[in-house]
Write an enzyme that holds these catalytic residues in place. Structure first.
Site, PDB file in Angstrom:
ATOM      1  N   ARG A  77       0.855  -1.185   0.000  1.00 52.61           N
ATOM      2  CA  ARG A  77       0.000   0.000   0.000  1.00 52.61           C
ATOM      3  C   ARG A  77       0.897   1.244   0.000  1.00 52.61           C
ATOM      4  O   ARG A  77       1.722   1.407   0.896  1.00 52.61           O
ATOM      5  CB  ARG A  77      -0.896  -0.024   1.246  1.00 52.61           C
ATOM      6  CG  ARG A  77      -1.725   1.205   1.429  1.00 52.61           C
ATOM      7  CD  ARG A  77      -2.716   1.077   2.592  1.00 52.61           C
ATOM      8  NE  ARG A  77      -3.374   2.352   2.740  1.00 52.61           N
ATOM      9  CZ  ARG A  77      -3.143   3.229   3.726  1.00 52.61           C
ATOM     10  NH1 ARG A  77      -2.316   2.934   4.703  1.00 52.61           N
ATOM     11  NH2 ARG A  77      -3.741   4.389   3.728  1.00 52.61           N
ATOM     12  N   HIS A 121      -2.449  11.019   0.558  1.00 54.89           N
ATOM     13  CA  HIS A 121      -1.924  10.798   1.909  1.00 54.89           C
ATOM     14  C   HIS A 121      -1.214  12.089   2.320  1.00 54.89           C
ATOM     15  O   HIS A 121      -0.027  12.108   2.582  1.00 54.89           O
ATOM     16  CB  HIS A 121      -1.010   9.572   1.937  1.00 54.89           C
ATOM     17  CG  HIS A 121      -0.784   9.000   3.309  1.00 54.89           C
ATOM     18  ND1 HIS A 121      -0.978   7.669   3.614  1.00 54.89           N
ATOM     19  CD2 HIS A 121      -0.359   9.571   4.462  1.00 54.89           C
ATOM     20  CE1 HIS A 121      -0.679   7.446   4.883  1.00 54.89           C
ATOM     21  NE2 HIS A 121      -0.284   8.594   5.422  1.00 54.89           N
ATOM     22  N   GLU A 166      -7.107   8.744   6.122  1.00 53.04           N
ATOM     23  CA  GLU A 166      -7.354   9.441   7.384  1.00 53.04           C
ATOM     24  C   GLU A 166      -7.830  10.882   7.198  1.00 53.04           C
ATOM     25  O   GLU A 166      -7.139  11.839   7.590  1.00 53.04           O
ATOM     26  CB  GLU A 166      -6.099   9.411   8.274  1.00 53.04           C
ATOM     27  CG  GLU A 166      -5.601   8.008   8.563  1.00 53.04           C
ATOM     28  CD  GLU A 166      -4.410   7.964   9.517  1.00 53.04           C
ATOM     29  OE1 GLU A 166      -3.922   9.033   9.919  1.00 53.04           O
ATOM     30  OE2 GLU A 166      -3.964   6.852   9.848  1.00 53.04           O
ATOM     31  N   ASN A 292      -7.241   2.019   9.942  1.00 52.79           N
ATOM     32  CA  ASN A 292      -5.936   2.152  10.577  1.00 52.79           C
ATOM     33  C   ASN A 292      -6.157   2.088  12.076  1.00 52.79           C
ATOM     34  O   ASN A 292      -6.850   2.939  12.648  1.00 52.79           O
ATOM     35  CB  ASN A 292      -5.282   3.487  10.213  1.00 52.79           C
ATOM     36  CG  ASN A 292      -4.937   3.569   8.740  1.00 52.79           C
ATOM     37  OD1 ASN A 292      -5.052   2.580   8.011  1.00 52.79           O
ATOM     38  ND2 ASN A 292      -4.511   4.738   8.290  1.00 52.79           N
ATOM     39  N   TYR A 294      -4.304   1.746  15.803  1.00 52.08           N
ATOM     40  CA  TYR A 294      -3.070   1.776  16.598  1.00 52.08           C
ATOM     41  C   TYR A 294      -3.328   1.561  18.085  1.00 52.08           C
ATOM     42  O   TYR A 294      -2.555   0.915  18.764  1.00 52.08           O
ATOM     43  CB  TYR A 294      -2.330   3.112  16.401  1.00 52.08           C
ATOM     44  CG  TYR A 294      -1.714   3.216  15.028  1.00 52.08           C
ATOM     45  CD1 TYR A 294      -0.451   2.694  14.775  1.00 52.08           C
ATOM     46  CD2 TYR A 294      -2.413   3.793  13.978  1.00 52.08           C
ATOM     47  CE1 TYR A 294       0.111   2.756  13.508  1.00 52.08           C
ATOM     48  CE2 TYR A 294      -1.862   3.854  12.696  1.00 52.08           C
ATOM     49  CZ  TYR A 294      -0.603   3.333  12.478  1.00 52.08           C
ATOM     50  OH  TYR A 294      -0.051   3.387  11.217  1.00 52.08           O
ATOM     51  N   GLU A 345      -3.460  -0.048   8.238  1.00 49.49           N
ATOM     52  CA  GLU A 345      -2.256   0.316   9.002  1.00 49.49           C
ATOM     53  C   GLU A 345      -2.392  -0.254  10.405  1.00 49.49           C
ATOM     54  O   GLU A 345      -3.454  -0.122  11.030  1.00 49.49           O
ATOM     55  CB  GLU A 345      -2.077   1.839   9.135  1.00 49.49           C
ATOM     56  CG  GLU A 345      -1.670   2.541   7.884  1.00 49.49           C
ATOM     57  CD  GLU A 345      -1.456   4.048   8.095  1.00 49.49           C
ATOM     58  OE1 GLU A 345      -1.168   4.471   9.239  1.00 49.49           O
ATOM     59  OE2 GLU A 345      -1.601   4.780   7.108  1.00 49.49           O
TER      60      GLU A 345
HETATM   61  O1  IFM Z   1       2.765   7.652   9.947  1.00 51.43           O
HETATM   62  C1  IFM Z   1       1.388   7.718  10.125  1.00 51.43           C
HETATM   63  C2  IFM Z   1       0.681   7.543   8.792  1.00 51.43           C
HETATM   64  O2  IFM Z   1       1.084   8.481   7.861  1.00 51.43           O
HETATM   65  C3  IFM Z   1      -0.811   7.687   8.983  1.00 51.43           C
HETATM   66  N1  IFM Z   1      -1.291   6.839  10.039  1.00 51.43           N
HETATM   67  C4  IFM Z   1      -0.585   6.842  11.302  1.00 51.43           C
HETATM   68  C5  IFM Z   1       0.904   6.648  11.063  1.00 51.43           C
HETATM   69  C6  IFM Z   1       1.653   6.645  12.408  1.00 51.43           C
HETATM   70  O3  IFM Z   1       1.463   7.844  13.072  1.00 51.43           O
END
Ligand code: IFM
Length: 440
Positions: A77, A121, A166, A292, A294, A345
């Site tokens: 990606r 992006h 995002e 995404n 985290y 992500e």
């Molecule tokens: O590095 C970023 C990415 O560009 C977008 N999502 C979160 C990642 C980590 O912060």
């Protein structure tokens, strides 16, 4: 030992973004982006770092694709830098920019790695920012034209298209808090940007399908579940409100065809201009949703819990909490009529060291990924239609306002020599892909 096997066609991949890895910021006719301008402005980025060179992926993409093969990636990606292909965003095309992505896509296809292309992006052509950026409705139409141009050029080889990565970060980090390019601090502008991004997503979805009816179109949202600290009704209300304010602003228009009242009832004069017909464009059926993930927010009636006792944190200050990813996937799959999902992500920044043996032993990243892969598999057993998983990131790279101080890569990049070293987590990931299973 527990073994978690994945379906045969599960798509294991890794992700990057143009500004974070490419470098070549003014090479071969590329135009200036808002991130070039922002990172060149003193005081904006830790240590004054810029993406001028980054990982030099622009020149080293072949080496990077060889590393992807070594890992056994099935998909990659990446994003296109809009000003690399259209230096001013519209009008004059930069053939050398298009040629770069041609070479990249051809090499990926030759390596049997499925390209997943993201159109945006975050590196908007600076020319557009000079015209008001995403507060200017015309930009949404220009984005759709750019999308069509890309599909006409690459649609014979690229089948998976993401409009935005995002949008919430674009709207609020860039235009409300100002820590990201273009560095604006204006809540009203941020809400208007959010709507124009959604409109641009809808227009581009149409344009992509117009240029290639067989294209698969999706969008990528960063979703942070907000979970109550206790079972008290007050904490539940606080968690729901955090979720509504941050996440439903994008999920609802796309998958329900309306904006959440819980958000727009509270913004008063900062309400964006929305035209008749916009929501119908925004809520077109998609082929996939990228998520995404985290971390989560733990919330109580007093606000966010900054430090959860006993929890592990990454270098970004984000709590490591994999089970919340499973709960998130299950919850949104119940609440919305969703297309197939990808984790687009997931990964962690830790302070890696190169050991005396020249290797990067990164057990915490390996463990982070293992926990999240397992939770993804459990979510699939709960009925979630998850088709693939992209680790963030293939390479250590430019982490926006943090510059090069946060390393997320499966592969270490030495920013002095640009030498790549596959970390232990990368070697372990290669085994996961090879066996198509995670062992605990
Ligand atoms: O590095 C970023 C990415 O560009 C977008 N999502 C979160 C990642 C980590 O912060």
């Amino acid at each position: 030992m527990n073994t978690y096997s994945f379906p045969p066609k599960f798509l294991w991949g890794a992700a990057t973004a143009a500004y974070q890895v490419e470098g070549g910021w003014d090479a071969d006719g590329k135009g200036e982006s808002i991130w070039d301008r922002f990172s060149h402005t003193p005081g904006k980025i830790t240590n004054g770092d810029t993406g001028d060179v980054a990982c030099d992926h622009y020149h080293r993409y072949e080496e990077d694709i060889a590393l992807m093969r070594q890992l056994g990636l099935k998909a990659y990606r990446f994003s296109v830098s809009w000003p690399r292909v259209l230096p001013h965003g519209r009008g004059r095309i930069n053939p050398q920019g298009l040629d770069f992505y041609d070479r990249l896509v051809d090499s990926l296809c030759a390596a049997n790695i499925e390209p997943f292309l993201t159109l945006y992006h975050w590196d908007l052509p600076q020319t557009f920012q000079d015209e008001g950026g995403w507060t200017n409705r015309n930009l949404s139409y220009a984005f759709a034209d750019y999308a069509a141009l890309m599909v006409k050029r690459f649609g014979d080889r690229v089948k998976n298209w993401t409009t935005f990565n995002e949008p919430g970060v674009v709207a609020f980090a860039g235009n409300h808090w100002g820590g990201h390019a273009p560095g604006i601090q204006n809540q009203k502008a941020a809400y208007q940007v959010a709507h124009h991004l959604m409109l641009a997503h809808g227009l581009a979805t149409q344009a992509i399908r117009g240029a290639d009816p067989s294209a698969k179109v999706g969008i990528v949202l960063n979703l942070w579940p907000a979970e109550p600290e206790t079972h008290s009704p007050e904490d539940a209300v606080a968690a729901q409100s955090t979720w509504d304010q941050q996440e439903t602003l994008f999920l609802d228009p796309i998958f329900k065809g309306h904006y959440p009242l819980s958000v727009y009832n509270t913004v008063g004069d900062d309400m964006p201009a929305i035209h008749d017909g916009d929501l119908a464009l925004i809520s077109q059926k998609l082929d996939f949703l990228g998520i995404n993930y985290y971390s989560r927010h733990l919330v109580n009636a007093g606000g966010r819990v900054e430090r959860v006792p006993g929890a592990e944190y990454t270098e970004m200050g984000w709590e490591v909490h994999a089970p919340a990813m499973r709960r998130l996937l299950v919850q949104i799959s119940r609440e919305y009529d969703l297309p197939p999902l990808y984790i687009t992500e997931n990964g962690a920044a830790f302070a890696d060291e190169v050991s005396a043996d020249g290797q990067v032993h990164d057990p915490r990243r390996l463990d982070y990924l293992k926990q999240h892969f397992i939770q993804a598999r459990l979510a699939m057993q709960d009925g979630v239609d998850l088709r693939g998983y992209f680790v963030w990131s293939l390479l250590d790279n430019f982490e926006w306002s943090h510059g090069f101080t946060k390393r997320f890569g499966l592969i270490r990049v030495d920013y002095d020599t640009l030498q790549r070293t596959v970390k232990d987590s990368g070697k372990w990931y290669a085994e996961v892909i090879r066996k198509n299973q995670v062992e605990e």
